[in-house]
Structures are given as structure tokens and as C-alpha cells.
Design an enzyme around this catalytic site. Structure first.
Site, short mmCIF file in Angstrom:
data_model
loop_
_atom_site.label_atom_id
_atom_site.label_comp_id
_atom_site.label_asym_id
_atom_site.label_seq_id
_atom_site.Cartn_x
_atom_site.Cartn_y
_atom_site.Cartn_z
N LEU A 45 0.82 -1.20 0.00
CA LEU A 45 0.00 0.00 0.00
C LEU A 45 0.86 1.26 0.00
O LEU A 45 0.51 2.26 -0.64
CB LEU A 45 -0.93 0.01 1.22
CG LEU A 45 -1.82 1.24 1.36
CD1 LEU A 45 -2.79 1.37 0.19
CD2 LEU A 45 -2.57 1.21 2.69
N ASP A 90 14.30 2.44 10.28
CA ASP A 90 13.54 1.51 11.12
C ASP A 90 12.65 2.35 12.02
O ASP A 90 13.15 3.04 12.93
CB ASP A 90 14.50 0.66 11.94
CG ASP A 90 13.78 -0.36 12.82
OD1 ASP A 90 12.54 -0.28 12.94
OD2 ASP A 90 14.47 -1.21 13.42
N VAL A 91 11.34 2.32 11.79
CA VAL A 91 10.44 3.20 12.54
C VAL A 91 10.37 2.87 14.02
O VAL A 91 9.88 3.68 14.81
CB VAL A 91 9.01 3.20 11.93
CG1 VAL A 91 9.02 3.74 10.52
CG2 VAL A 91 8.38 1.80 11.99
N SER A 169 -6.46 -0.22 10.84
CA SER A 169 -7.06 -1.42 10.25
C SER A 169 -8.46 -1.62 10.82
O SER A 169 -8.76 -1.13 11.92
CB SER A 169 -6.20 -2.65 10.58
OG SER A 169 -6.85 -3.85 10.25
N TYR A 182 -1.67 -8.32 16.31
CA TYR A 182 -1.95 -7.29 15.31
C TYR A 182 -3.10 -6.40 15.76
O TYR A 182 -3.00 -5.16 15.74
CB TYR A 182 -2.26 -7.97 13.98
CG TYR A 182 -2.67 -7.03 12.86
CD1 TYR A 182 -1.71 -6.30 12.17
CD2 TYR A 182 -4.00 -6.90 12.48
CE1 TYR A 182 -2.07 -5.45 11.13
CE2 TYR A 182 -4.37 -6.06 11.46
CZ TYR A 182 -3.41 -5.34 10.78
OH TYR A 182 -3.78 -4.50 9.75
N LYS A 186 -3.22 -2.36 16.62
CA LYS A 186 -4.03 -1.46 15.79
C LYS A 186 -5.12 -0.78 16.61
O LYS A 186 -5.47 0.37 16.35
CB LYS A 186 -4.63 -2.23 14.61
CG LYS A 186 -3.60 -2.68 13.58
CD LYS A 186 -2.91 -1.51 12.90
CE LYS A 186 -2.01 -1.96 11.76
NZ LYS A 186 -1.36 -0.82 11.07
#
Length: 338
Positions: A45, A90-91, A169, A182, A186
């Protein structure tokens, strides 16, 4: 009396709709010449968004951890005629993010839009997930965006203008079986994003929370799987390919750009995601019961006691890739996910 009430309600509704339209028109920005940062912009994306932004005349800065993927993405975007800045970052590393943002500002000047897209997906039964999995999900999906937001906010506040986009998400609104880490990260990102909007609007900064359902980006190849890894990869990639359960990345891209350009607070992408969100709001107990039933028919923990995660591209079987996953496989090739 009833007719008068109906007319009053209709008038009120019309006034609210008009006010919303006027507000959106006033806040809408033209992206031509604007500087936009896209984290995780080398594939999936993020790359689709970078293409869409260049088509609209924006200058685009992308970052990712993989140098080879980053080089391919930059070369493609430059070939499109884009003004592109690309750097490894690298965030999860705050100092790395600060260096990246400073480099973008040195090269392009002030950052007008930040799109927090970088993320990680871990798929598998809860029994296979460890505390480290949850820590990793929170580090990438929550702290990564937080690092980037904190890095751009001082300049945006000083200029009294800016847009921040957090790609969360539908899993940040409704927890789905086999996506516990996950969904946890989120849900946290949705909360952070909404809190940021509530506090930053006074400074002319509009934060948009994006909650997509499944998108055909090719992302299953870089998700991480545990348990019966081939079965987990199969259901995830088949769902990602099916037009009944997913939306094209290009259609999602158009909606995202339109939403943050108008300064919208939230965007839920795909009719399926909107429907399940609506149902969960109306009948949360029923939705949870249904999800519990779904969890019963999903692959169980493997007899192999190892809790090592395997990347999707290494979890292939006779089912995936197959004609059932063709759309997702084609998207992977198109969006630098191979």
C-alpha cells in the site's frame, strides 16, 4: 405536529450536511508541490500511495528497512517523473526516525503530510503467540507512528498547518481470530490517532485515522505466520485475493488521499469493513459470538511446539499460490512484494 417535527429534523440534517460540505471545501488541500512522507513506502500500500501522490504532483519521501526494495521503489517512482527522496529507516528506532525526518526537511523543506503506513502482520492461534510477538507488533504498529508524529509535529505546529494519516485497520476496531497481536497494536493506534486529532486540530493539523479491511496489495507474502503455517497462509492469502472480501489497493489509495486532503477524521475502507463496523456497533455481543464460531473452525495450534514465525513467502502450499490467490499474487508482483 408530527409533520412539523419531521420538517425541523430535515432542516437540521440539511444544515449539518451543508456545514460539513463547506468545512471540507475550506480544508481541502491541493497536493501539487506538497511534501509527503510515506513510511513503509517501498512496497504494498505504501508504494501504491507514493504512486498516487506523484500522479497528483506531490514530492514524495519514502522509507523502509530493506535497501534493495527501497532502491527498486525509488527507481520506479523517479521513472514516473516523481521528485523522490528515499532512505533506510527503522520506525521502531526513535533516533532513526528523527534522522530520516531531518534529512527529508533538509532535502525538500517543510513536511506537509505524514502517512504512517509501515506495519507488521502476525497471523496464528493465540496459543502460538508470545509476549515478544505483542511487543514487536506494538513497536512497529504503535510506537513507529508515534515516533514519526512526534518528529513532524513541532514544525507543523509552528506553521499552523499539516496533515497526518495513520493507516490502522478494521482489526483496530474489531478483533479477528488469529490476529491477536496485530489487533492489539491497531486498537492502540486508533486510540492514539483519535487522541492526536482531538489535540492537534486547534493548531491547524488534521489527523486522519484509516481503517481498511482486506486490500489486494500482495502483503500476505511478508506477513508472519505461526501454528499450521501453510494453512494459516492459505486462508489469509485467499481472503486477500477474493473480491467479495477485499478491495484493490488502487481503490483504497484514492479514498485515502481524498480523505486526508479534506481533513476527514476517519475513513473505513470497503463495504464489508463498513458493514461489520456497523453491526458491531449495533449488536456487539452477537458479532463476538459469530467471531467465536469463526475461531472454532480456523486452523489450530501445530503439534510442532516451535513458536518460530515463518514469513508468508516461505509458507506456500498447493493452495497458495493457486488460482484462488491469483489477484493477491499479481498485486505482489506489481507492488514490489516479491
Amino acid at each position: 405536529m408530527k409533520m412539523r417535527t419531521v420538517l425541523k429534523l430535515a432542516s437540521l440534517g440539511g444544515s449539518v450536511a451543508l456545514a460539513r460540505y463547506v468545512m471540507r471545501r475550506r480544508r481541502t488541500i491541493d497536493l501539487a508541490g506538497k511534501t509527503v512522507v510515506v513510511t513503509g513506502g517501498s512496497r504494498g500500500l505504501g508504494l501504491v500511495l507514493a504512486r498516487g501522490l506523484i500522479d497528483r504532483g506531490a514530492r514524495v519521501a519514502i522509507c523502509a528497512r530493506d535497501a534493495t526494495e527501497l532502491d527498486r521503489a525509488r527507481d520506479e517512482l523517479v521513472a514516473m517523473g516523481g521528485d523522490v527522496f528515499a532512505a533506510i529507516c527503522d520506525v521502531t528506532d526513535r533516533d532513526d526516525v528523527l534522522r530520516f525526518i531531518a534529512s527529508v526537511e533538509d532535502d525538500f523543506g517543510s513536511i506537509d503530510v505524514l502517512i504512517n503506513n509501515a506495519g507488521i502482520i502476525q497471523v496464528g492461534p493465540l496459543e502460538t503467540m508470545t509476549e515478544d510477538d505483542f511487543d514487536r507488533a506494538l513497536a512497529v504498529n504503535l510506537k513507529g507512528p508515534m515516533h514519526a508524529m512526534m518528529a513532524v509535529l513541532p514544525s507543523m505546529r509552528h506553521r499552523k498547518t499539516g496533515r497526518i494519516v495513520n493507516i490502522a485497520s478494521i482489526g483496530g476496531k474489531i478483533a479477528v481470530p488469529h490476529l491477536a497481536a496485530y489487533s492489539t497494536s491497531k486498537f492502540a493506534l486508533v486510540g492514539l490517532s483519535e487522541a492526536m486529532r482531538a489535540e492537534c486540530t486547534k493548531d491547524g493539523i488534521y489527523v486522519t485515522t484509516v481503517c481498511p479491511g482486506l486490500m489486494r496489495t500482495g502483503s500476505p507474502r511478508h506477513a508472519w505466520f505461526k501454528g499450521h503455517i501453510q494453512a494459516e497462509y492459505a486462508w489469509f492469502s485467499i481472503g486477500d485475493s477474493n473480491s467479495l472480501t477485499s478491495i484493490s489497493a488502487e481503490a483504497a489509495c484514492d479514498q485515502i488521499i481524498r480523505a486526508f486532503s479534506r481533513g476527514d477524521a476517519e475513513l473505513v475502507i470497503s463495504p464489508q469493513a463498513k458493514l461489520i463496523t456497523l453491526l458491531h456497533g449495533i449488536a456487539p455481543n452477537l458479532v463476538q459470538e459469530v467471531l467465536g464460531l469463526v475461531g472454532r473452525v480456523m486452523p489450530g495450534p501445530s503439534t510442532n511446539k516451535s513458536k518460530i514465525a515463518v514469513e508468508g513467502k516461505d509458507a506456500e502450499s498447493v493452495v497458495a499460490p493457486s488460482p484462488l490467490t491469483r489477484s493477491s499474487d499479481e498485486a505482489a508482483r506489481r507492488n514490489n512484494e516479491n
